[in-house]
Design an enzyme around this catalytic site. Structure first.
Site, PDB file in Angstrom:
ATOM      1  N   CYS A  60     -43.564 -18.576  35.933  1.00  0.00           N
ATOM      2  CA  CYS A  60     -42.440 -18.129  36.767  1.00  0.00           C
ATOM      3  C   CYS A  60     -41.137 -18.807  36.339  1.00  0.00           C
ATOM      4  O   CYS A  60     -40.087 -18.172  36.262  1.00  0.00           O
ATOM      5  CB  CYS A  60     -42.722 -18.405  38.235  1.00  0.00           C
ATOM      6  SG  CYS A  60     -44.149 -17.507  38.880  1.00  0.00           S
ATOM      7  N   SER A  61     -41.207 -20.086  36.076  1.00  0.00           N
ATOM      8  CA  SER A  61     -40.048 -20.839  35.614  1.00  0.00           C
ATOM      9  C   SER A  61     -39.549 -20.283  34.279  1.00  0.00           C
ATOM     10  O   SER A  61     -38.349 -20.049  34.094  1.00  0.00           O
ATOM     11  CB  SER A  61     -40.430 -22.318  35.486  1.00  0.00           C
ATOM     12  OG  SER A  61     -39.351 -23.078  35.024  1.00  0.00           O
TER      13      SER A  61
END
Length: 166
Positions: A60-61
């Site tokens: 996600c990052s």
């Protein structure tokens, strides 16, 4: 309906699947200042909507960073990263990562976005990984529901669709 898995386990998505050509459904989410934000706040712009389960995880990052780096040079385009993370956690991540201009939006309150776009994982109360590109008239020109939640989306196709839409 799209079938997805999380670490190989089948999951159930809640909401209506959005397809290319559809008029994008409206939604209400919260920004980092806890203020409501709707799709109409971005009228007239091309939108890349990057949907993630939780901003403070590896994929996600990386997804948030990649879309913001790749699309920063696009004209008349905004990148919206939506998750069910609390706005405070999203702000902390942006500050820690040195990305103060990333637009993160939280769907934690009532899953308005998640249900409208068919991305709520029923078993986890998280959003599945997905990417939508909307033209300036809010028509869907690209929709990707990533089959395995822990996999990366197709960044190149989404960026190309946004460039073609500008």
């Amino acid at each position: 309906m799209t079938k997805i898995t999380f670490m190989g386990t089948p999951m159930t998505l809640i909401g209506k699947e959005v397809k290319v050509g559809d008029k994008a459904p409206d939604f209400t989410v919260l920004n980092q200042g806890l203020e409501p934000v709707t799709l109409s706040d971005y009228d007239g712009k091309v939108k890349i909507i990057s949907v993630i389960p939780s901003i403070d995880t590896g994929v996600c990052s990386q997804q948030t960073r990649k879309f913001n780096e790749e699309a920063s040079s696009l004209e008349n385009t905004v990148i919206l990263t939506i998750s069910v993370d609390l706005p405070f956690a999203q702000k902390k991540w942006c500050d820690t990562e040195g990305l103060p201009n990333v637009t993160t939006l939280s769907d934690h309150r009532d899953l308005s976005f998640g249900e409208a776009y068919g991305v709520v994982i029923e078993e986890l109360r998280l959003l599945t990984r997905a990417v939508f590109v909307l033209n300036s008239d809010n028509r869907v020109v690209h929709a990707e529901y990533v089959g395995e939640v822990t996999d990366h989306p197709d960044y190149e196709t989404a960026i190309t669709k946004a460039k073609e839409t500008e």
